[in-house]
Scaffold this motif. Structure first.
Motif, PDB file in Angstrom:
ATOM      1  N   GLU A   8      27.325-105.605   1.140  1.00  0.00           N
ATOM      2  CA  GLU A   8      26.555-106.665   1.777  1.00  0.00           C
ATOM      3  C   GLU A   8      27.506-107.783   2.163  1.00  0.00           C
ATOM      4  O   GLU A   8      28.497-108.032   1.471  1.00  0.00           O
ATOM      5  CB  GLU A   8      25.466-107.205   0.848  1.00  0.00           C
ATOM      6  N   THR A   9      27.208-108.395   3.276  1.00  0.00           N
ATOM      7  CA  THR A   9      28.036-109.504   3.741  1.00  0.00           C
ATOM      8  C   THR A   9      27.190-110.759   3.869  1.00  0.00           C
ATOM      9  O   THR A   9      25.991-110.695   4.113  1.00  0.00           O
ATOM     10  CB  THR A   9      28.670-109.191   5.109  1.00  0.00           C
ATOM     11  N   MET A  10      27.847-111.858   3.685  1.00  0.00           N
ATOM     12  CA  MET A  10      27.311-113.177   3.985  1.00  0.00           C
ATOM     13  C   MET A  10      28.273-113.740   5.035  1.00  0.00           C
ATOM     14  O   MET A  10      29.366-113.204   5.206  1.00  0.00           O
ATOM     15  CB  MET A  10      27.298-114.055   2.739  1.00  0.00           C
ATOM     16  N   PRO A  11      27.883-114.786   5.729  1.00  0.00           N
ATOM     17  CA  PRO A  11      28.804-115.309   6.756  1.00  0.00           C
ATOM     18  C   PRO A  11      30.197-115.663   6.223  1.00  0.00           C
ATOM     19  O   PRO A  11      31.173-115.563   6.954  1.00  0.00           O
ATOM     20  CB  PRO A  11      28.078-116.554   7.274  1.00  0.00           C
ATOM     21  N   ASP A  12      30.289-116.019   4.922  1.00  0.00           N
ATOM     22  CA  ASP A  12      31.573-116.463   4.394  1.00  0.00           C
ATOM     23  C   ASP A  12      32.116-115.627   3.236  1.00  0.00           C
ATOM     24  O   ASP A  12      33.060-116.027   2.566  1.00  0.00           O
ATOM     25  CB  ASP A  12      31.488-117.927   3.965  1.00  0.00           C
ATOM     26  N   HIS A  13      31.550-114.449   2.979  1.00  0.00           N
ATOM     27  CA  HIS A  13      32.132-113.558   1.978  1.00  0.00           C
ATOM     28  C   HIS A  13      31.523-112.158   2.048  1.00  0.00           C
ATOM     29  O   HIS A  13      30.501-111.948   2.681  1.00  0.00           O
ATOM     30  CB  HIS A  13      32.034-114.127   0.561  1.00  0.00           C
ATOM     31  N   VAL A  14      32.206-111.220   1.377  1.00  0.00           N
ATOM     32  CA  VAL A  14      31.810-109.811   1.373  1.00  0.00           C
ATOM     33  C   VAL A  14      31.635-109.362  -0.072  1.00  0.00           C
ATOM     34  O   VAL A  14      32.461-109.693  -0.930  1.00  0.00           O
ATOM     35  CB  VAL A  14      32.905-108.934   2.033  1.00  0.00           C
ATOM     36  N   HIS A  15      30.575-108.599  -0.334  1.00  0.00           N
ATOM     37  CA  HIS A  15      30.367-107.943  -1.626  1.00  0.00           C
ATOM     38  C   HIS A  15      30.448-106.441  -1.403  1.00  0.00           C
ATOM     39  O   HIS A  15      29.797-105.909  -0.503  1.00  0.00           O
ATOM     40  CB  HIS A  15      28.973-108.245  -2.191  1.00  0.00           C
ATOM     41  N   LEU A  16      31.220-105.760  -2.240  1.00  0.00           N
ATOM     42  CA  LEU A  16      31.355-104.317  -2.149  1.00  0.00           C
ATOM     43  C   LEU A  16      31.270-103.734  -3.553  1.00  0.00           C
ATOM     44  O   LEU A  16      31.990-104.167  -4.456  1.00  0.00           O
ATOM     45  CB  LEU A  16      32.709-103.964  -1.515  1.00  0.00           C
ATOM     46  N   LEU A  17      30.378-102.776  -3.740  1.00  0.00           N
ATOM     47  CA  LEU A  17      30.281-102.031  -4.988  1.00  0.00           C
ATOM     48  C   LEU A  17      30.755-100.619  -4.667  1.00  0.00           C
ATOM     49  O   LEU A  17      30.124 -99.906  -3.875  1.00  0.00           O
ATOM     50  CB  LEU A  17      28.845-102.026  -5.501  1.00  0.00           C
ATOM     51  N   VAL A  18      31.893-100.235  -5.246  1.00  0.00           N
ATOM     52  CA  VAL A  18      32.579 -99.012  -4.830  1.00  0.00           C
ATOM     53  C   VAL A  18      33.133 -98.261  -6.036  1.00  0.00           C
ATOM     54  O   VAL A  18      33.477 -98.859  -7.053  1.00  0.00           O
ATOM     55  CB  VAL A  18      33.698 -99.368  -3.816  1.00  0.00           C
ATOM     56  N   VAL A  19      33.218 -96.941  -5.897  1.00  0.00           N
ATOM     57  CA  VAL A  19      33.859 -96.082  -6.894  1.00  0.00           C
ATOM     58  C   VAL A  19      35.299 -95.883  -6.431  1.00  0.00           C
ATOM     59  O   VAL A  19      35.538 -95.636  -5.246  1.00  0.00           O
ATOM     60  CB  VAL A  19      33.140 -94.717  -6.982  1.00  0.00           C
ATOM     61  N   CYS A  20      36.244 -95.997  -7.369  1.00  0.00           N
ATOM     62  CA  CYS A  20      37.654 -95.861  -6.976  1.00  0.00           C
ATOM     63  C   CYS A  20      38.421 -95.063  -8.021  1.00  0.00           C
ATOM     64  O   CYS A  20      38.289 -95.311  -9.220  1.00  0.00           O
ATOM     65  CB  CYS A  20      38.287 -97.234  -6.808  1.00  0.00           C
ATOM     66  N   ASP A  21      39.217 -94.117  -7.546  1.00  0.00           N
ATOM     67  CA  ASP A  21      40.091 -93.318  -8.398  1.00  0.00           C
ATOM     68  C   ASP A  21      41.107 -94.256  -9.062  1.00  0.00           C
ATOM     69  O   ASP A  21      41.814 -94.990  -8.374  1.00  0.00           O
ATOM     70  CB  ASP A  21      40.809 -92.284  -7.524  1.00  0.00           C
ATOM     71  N   PRO A  22      41.202 -94.235 -10.398  1.00  0.00           N
ATOM     72  CA  PRO A  22      42.129 -95.155 -11.073  1.00  0.00           C
ATOM     73  C   PRO A  22      43.593 -94.872 -10.748  1.00  0.00           C
ATOM     74  O   PRO A  22      44.422 -95.774 -10.827  1.00  0.00           O
ATOM     75  CB  PRO A  22      41.836 -94.927 -12.557  1.00  0.00           C
ATOM     76  N   GLN A  23      43.929 -93.645 -10.358  1.00  0.00           N
ATOM     77  CA  GLN A  23      45.318 -93.368  -9.996  1.00  0.00           C
ATOM     78  C   GLN A  23      45.657 -93.922  -8.614  1.00  0.00           C
ATOM     79  O   GLN A  23      46.809 -94.224  -8.344  1.00  0.00           O
ATOM     80  CB  GLN A  23      45.604 -91.870 -10.055  1.00  0.00           C
ATOM     81  N   PHE A  24      44.661 -94.050  -7.762  1.00  0.00           N
ATOM     82  CA  PHE A  24      44.900 -94.683  -6.466  1.00  0.00           C
ATOM     83  C   PHE A  24      44.934 -96.195  -6.655  1.00  0.00           C
ATOM     84  O   PHE A  24      45.798 -96.884  -6.137  1.00  0.00           O
ATOM     85  CB  PHE A  24      43.823 -94.276  -5.452  1.00  0.00           C
ATOM     86  N   GLY A  25      43.979 -96.722  -7.385  1.00  0.00           N
ATOM     87  CA  GLY A  25      43.956 -98.138  -7.735  1.00  0.00           C
ATOM     88  C   GLY A  25      43.078 -98.965  -6.820  1.00  0.00           C
ATOM     89  O   GLY A  25      43.163 -98.850  -5.590  1.00  0.00           O
ATOM     90  N   ILE A  26      42.251 -99.787  -7.435  1.00  0.00           N
ATOM     91  CA  ILE A  26      41.357-100.659  -6.665  1.00  0.00           C
ATOM     92  C   ILE A  26      42.166-101.646  -5.832  1.00  0.00           C
ATOM     93  O   ILE A  26      41.781-101.994  -4.720  1.00  0.00           O
ATOM     94  CB  ILE A  26      40.334-101.377  -7.579  1.00  0.00           C
ATOM     95  N   HIS A  27      43.316-102.074  -6.325  1.00  0.00           N
ATOM     96  CA  HIS A  27      44.146-103.018  -5.569  1.00  0.00           C
ATOM     97  C   HIS A  27      44.615-102.408  -4.248  1.00  0.00           C
ATOM     98  O   HIS A  27      44.654-103.087  -3.228  1.00  0.00           O
ATOM     99  CB  HIS A  27      45.337-103.475  -6.414  1.00  0.00           C
ATOM    100  N   ARG A  28      44.950-101.124  -4.262  1.00  0.00           N
ATOM    101  CA  ARG A  28      45.376-100.468  -3.022  1.00  0.00           C
ATOM    102  C   ARG A  28      44.208-100.292  -2.060  1.00  0.00           C
ATOM    103  O   ARG A  28      44.369-100.438  -0.846  1.00  0.00           O
ATOM    104  CB  ARG A  28      46.019 -99.122  -3.328  1.00  0.00           C
ATOM    105  N   LEU A  29      43.041 -99.953  -2.598  1.00  0.00           N
ATOM    106  CA  LEU A  29      41.863 -99.794  -1.749  1.00  0.00           C
ATOM    107  C   LEU A  29      41.507-101.117  -1.075  1.00  0.00           C
ATOM    108  O   LEU A  29      41.281-101.173   0.136  1.00  0.00           O
ATOM    109  CB  LEU A  29      40.672 -99.269  -2.558  1.00  0.00           C
TER     110      LEU A  29
END
Length: 131
Positions: A56-77
Motif C-alpha cells: 500500500e502506498t500513501m503520497p509520502d511513503h510505501v508499506h510492503l509486506l513481503v516474504v524474503c529468502d534470508p540468504q538473499f537478504g531483505i536489504h538487497r531486495l
C-alpha cells in the motif's frame, strides 16, 4: 503468510514489513506514479521469488509486506526495489527529477513479523535443555 519455504540450504519463514519514503517526505506517490511504482515493486519481487503479502502506498511513503529468502537478504531486495523504481520513475515522470535530487531517502524501516512474541521465543530457546 505462514508458508514455510526453502532453497538449497535453508528452510525459512521470513516475513518482513518494510516502509520507506521519498526524499524530504514529498507527497509524490500519487496517480500514475503510484500505479507504476506498484508494478515495479511487483516485478522486482517476482524476479527474486519474494511473494508480496500486501502493498500500500500513501503520497509520502510505501508499506510492503513481503516474504524474503534470508540468504538473499531483505536489504538487497529493498535496495533493488528502491534503485529500479527510482531510475524508472524518474525517467518516466520528469516532474520527479525537478522536485527531488533522488527519489528515495537512503533509509527505510524493516521489521520481521511472526506468530510468536519475543518473550515466547526467548523462553523456548532458554528451555531447550529441559526438553
Amino acid at each position: 503468510m505462514d508458508e514455510v519455504r526453502s532453497n538449497n540450504n535453508v528452510v525459512y519463514r521470513c516475513n518482513f514489513h518494510v516502509v520507506w519514503c521519498p526524499k524530504y517526505r514529498r507527497p509524490v506517490i500519487t496517480g500514475a506514479v503510484d500505479v507504476r511504482l506498484k508494478e515495479i515493486i511487483r516485478e522486482v519481487c517476482a524476479e527474486r521469488d519474494s511473494p508480496i503479502e500486501a502493498i500500500e502506498t500513501m503520497p509520502d511513503h510505501v508499506h510492503l509486506l513481503v516474504v524474503c529468502d534470508p540468504q538473499f537478504g531483505i536489504h538487497r531486495l529493498v535496495k533493488q526495489i528502491k534503485g529500479r523504481s527510482s531510475r524508472l520513475l524518474r525517467a518516466e515522470f520528469p516532474h520527479l527529477k525537478s522536485r527531488l535530487p533522488t527519489l528515495w531517502t537512503n533509509s527505510y524501516f524493516v521489521a520481521t513479523t511472526g506468530g510468536a512474541t519475543l518473550e515466547i521465543v526467548k523462553h523456548y530457546v532458554e528451555n531447550q535443555r529441559n526438553v
